[in-house]
Enzyme design. Structure first.
Site, PDB file in Angstrom:
ATOM      1  N   ASP A 262      93.077  46.554  53.853  1.00 24.62           N
ATOM      2  CA  ASP A 262      94.418  46.824  54.353  1.00 24.62           C
ATOM      3  C   ASP A 262      95.472  46.150  53.479  1.00 24.62           C
ATOM      4  OD1 ASP A 262      93.204  48.133  56.422  1.00 24.62           O
ATOM      5  OD2 ASP A 262      93.609  46.599  57.931  1.00 24.62           O
TER       6      ASP A 262
ATOM      7  N   GLY B  47      89.783  48.502  58.427  1.00 29.56           N
ATOM      8  CA  GLY B  47      88.991  49.689  58.715  1.00 29.56           C
ATOM      9  C   GLY B  47      88.472  49.584  60.132  1.00 29.56           C
TER      10      GLY B  47
ATOM     11  N   ALA C 190      84.781  48.484  60.416  1.00 26.05           N
ATOM     12  CA  ALA C 190      84.581  47.099  59.993  1.00 26.05           C
ATOM     13  C   ALA C 190      85.255  46.126  60.959  1.00 26.05           C
ATOM     14  CB  ALA C 190      85.122  46.898  58.581  1.00 26.05           C
ATOM     15  N   ASN C 191      86.440  46.488  61.469  1.00 28.91           N
ATOM     16  CA  ASN C 191      87.104  45.628  62.448  1.00 28.91           C
ATOM     17  C   ASN C 191      86.225  45.410  63.674  1.00 28.91           C
ATOM     18  OD1 ASN C 191      89.370  45.488  60.832  1.00 28.91           O
ATOM     19  ND2 ASN C 191      90.536  46.989  62.021  1.00 28.91           N
TER      20      ASN C 191
ATOM     21  N   THR D 182      93.094  52.453  76.923  1.00 25.20           N
ATOM     22  CA  THR D 182      94.004  51.311  76.830  1.00 25.20           C
ATOM     23  C   THR D 182      95.428  51.847  76.729  1.00 25.20           C
ATOM     24  OG1 THR D 182      93.572  51.271  74.453  1.00 25.20           O
ATOM     25  CG2 THR D 182      92.347  49.719  75.819  1.00 25.20           C
ATOM     26  N   LEU D 183      96.352  51.199  77.452  1.00 27.38           N
ATOM     27  CA  LEU D 183      97.708  51.718  77.602  1.00 27.38           C
ATOM     28  C   LEU D 183      98.772  50.729  77.154  1.00 27.38           C
ATOM     29  CD1 LEU D 183      97.241  53.260  81.178  1.00 27.38           C
ATOM     30  CD2 LEU D 183      96.903  54.395  78.973  1.00 27.38           C
TER      31      LEU D 183
ATOM     32  N   ASP E  44     101.722  41.550  66.292  1.00 28.54           N
ATOM     33  CA  ASP E  44     101.197  42.622  65.443  1.00 28.54           C
ATOM     34  C   ASP E  44     100.066  43.294  66.215  1.00 28.54           C
ATOM     35  OD1 ASP E  44     100.089  44.270  63.536  1.00 28.54           O
ATOM     36  OD2 ASP E  44      99.671  42.695  62.075  1.00 28.54           O
TER      37      ASP E  44
ATOM     38  N   ALA F 178      94.540  46.244  64.924  1.00 27.92           N
ATOM     39  CA  ALA F 178      93.172  45.867  65.330  1.00 27.92           C
ATOM     40  C   ALA F 178      93.045  45.501  66.798  1.00 27.92           C
ATOM     41  CB  ALA F 178      92.626  44.723  64.476  1.00 27.92           C
ATOM     42  N   ALA F 179      94.101  45.660  67.581  1.00 25.95           N
ATOM     43  CA  ALA F 179      94.002  45.330  69.009  1.00 25.95           C
ATOM     44  C   ALA F 179      92.989  46.230  69.715  1.00 25.95           C
ATOM     45  CB  ALA F 179      95.370  45.453  69.679  1.00 25.95           C
ATOM     46  N   GLY F 180      93.063  47.538  69.442  1.00 26.74           N
ATOM     47  CA  GLY F 180      92.117  48.461  70.057  1.00 26.74           C
ATOM     48  C   GLY F 180      90.695  48.213  69.605  1.00 26.74           C
ATOM     49  N   ASP F 181      90.522  47.842  68.338  1.00 29.10           N
ATOM     50  CA  ASP F 181      89.185  47.559  67.825  1.00 29.10           C
ATOM     51  C   ASP F 181      88.605  46.307  68.476  1.00 29.10           C
ATOM     52  OD1 ASP F 181      89.445  49.727  66.071  1.00 29.10           O
ATOM     53  OD2 ASP F 181      90.393  48.473  64.546  1.00 29.10           O
TER      54      ASP F 181
ATOM     55  N   ARG G 104      98.768  37.629  66.815  1.00 28.09           N
ATOM     56  CA  ARG G 104      98.616  37.171  65.439  1.00 28.09           C
ATOM     57  C   ARG G 104      98.830  38.326  64.484  1.00 28.09           C
ATOM     58  NH1 ARG G 104      92.728  34.317  66.485  1.00 28.09           N
ATOM     59  NH2 ARG G 104      93.461  32.462  67.585  1.00 28.09           N
TER      60      ARG G 104
END
Length: 300
Positions: free
Chosen positions: A13, A39, A42-43, A221-222, A247, A250-253, A286
């Protein structure tokens, strides 16, 4: 504890911090540029590993410095990378991520080696599917490969979780048939069902519609509205964990990783969702993708 397998993408990224997102035709100055392992596949593998899960990954990188950065980062949290192949004459996947002062992001992905994750690569690494209890996938590798892995995994009695990102308009609904969990966010839920969704009741109706295509559960997730889960009979709400959003990358991952870790440890769906939410709440506080993912101790 049984092994978890992630099949998916690896990207380096390039994170560009901006005050506001650029508009069409607008030139702006960025505040900074960082190179961060990412990715969606990978996340998720990295997050599972950092949370203490026994995890392997199937994917591809190019024969370049970016690929080595990604491999080394996964190995640092004990991810089994034997199924990640180095592809000559191709570049490692890349993502260019704008993050504004409100913590929101927009992402452009260059597939690179991710585009050559094919059936032959899966066949060469079939023992990793055999060893897994849960198989986790996204849609950043070819859809034909996702379908192939899903069908094989289900035939072998594995539980398949698909994070349908990036979402596809008018998808073949057979892709979801037999899956244990489909986990879209609110935007992906709208795209997959072809509807404009504006409130929690509309999200619930869309989740019910998506579940009818053949998955056991739809968990969506909402963002600030938390999450919902539907099992074909009951729909449940889960409040958002309060945090300061820096930020959302990657929250969903991280949520997906926390969810599958919880289930693999014998937690109920509700307990696993709460665990995933706790992990994601730290991630959004983070900056970065894998650099923002918490450890097990931090969540506890």
């Amino acid at each position: 504890m049984s092994k978890i397998l992630v099949v998916g993408s690896l990207n380096l990224d390039y994170v560009i911090e901006v005050e506001n997102m650029p508009k069409a035709g607008e030139t702006i100055f960025g505040k900074s540029l960082k190179k961060i392992p990412g990715g969606k596949g990978a996340n998720q593998a990295y997050s599972i590993g950092k949370l203490g899960g026994d995890v392997a990954m199937i994917g591809a990188v190019g024969d370049d410095d970016a690929g080595q950065i990604l491999l080394n980062n996964l190995k640092s949290v004990n991810v089994d990378t034997s199924g990640i192949e180095i592809v000559n004459d191709n570049v490692t996947g890349q993502a260019y991520i704008y993050v504004d002062d409100n913590g929101q992001n927009c992402i452009t992905v260059i597939s690179g080696a991710n585009a050559v994750v094919d059936r032959d690569m899966i066949d060469r690494n079939m023992e990793l599917i055999d060893d897994a209890e849960y198989v986790v996938m996204q849609l950043e590798v070819p859809i034909d490969t996702v379908k192939y892995v899903k069908d094989i995994a289900i035939s072998k009695g594995k539980k398949v979780i698909i994070d349908p990102a990036p979402a596809i308009k008018n998808p073949d609904t057979n892709l979801w048939r037999g899956c244990y969990i489909i986990k879209p966010n609110e935007l992906e839920l709208a795209t997959l069902t072809g509807k404009k969704l504006n409130n929690i009741e509309e999200y619930k109706k869309a989740a019910i519609e998506l579940q009818k295509t053949g998955a056991d559960f739809v968990i969506s997730t909402l963002g600030g509205d938390g999450a919902i889960a539907y099992d074909g009979e009951n729909i449940k709400n889960f409040d958002c964990k309060k945090t300061t959003v820096v930020d959302t990358t990657a929250a969903g991952d991280t949520f997906t990783a926390g969810l599958v870790i919880g289930l693999n440890e014998g937690k109920s769906i509700e307990e696993a969702i709460n665990f995933g939410q706790s992990a994601a709440a730290i991630t959004v506080s983070r900056k970065g993708a894998q650099t923002s993912i918490p450890s097990r101790d931090e969540i506890q």
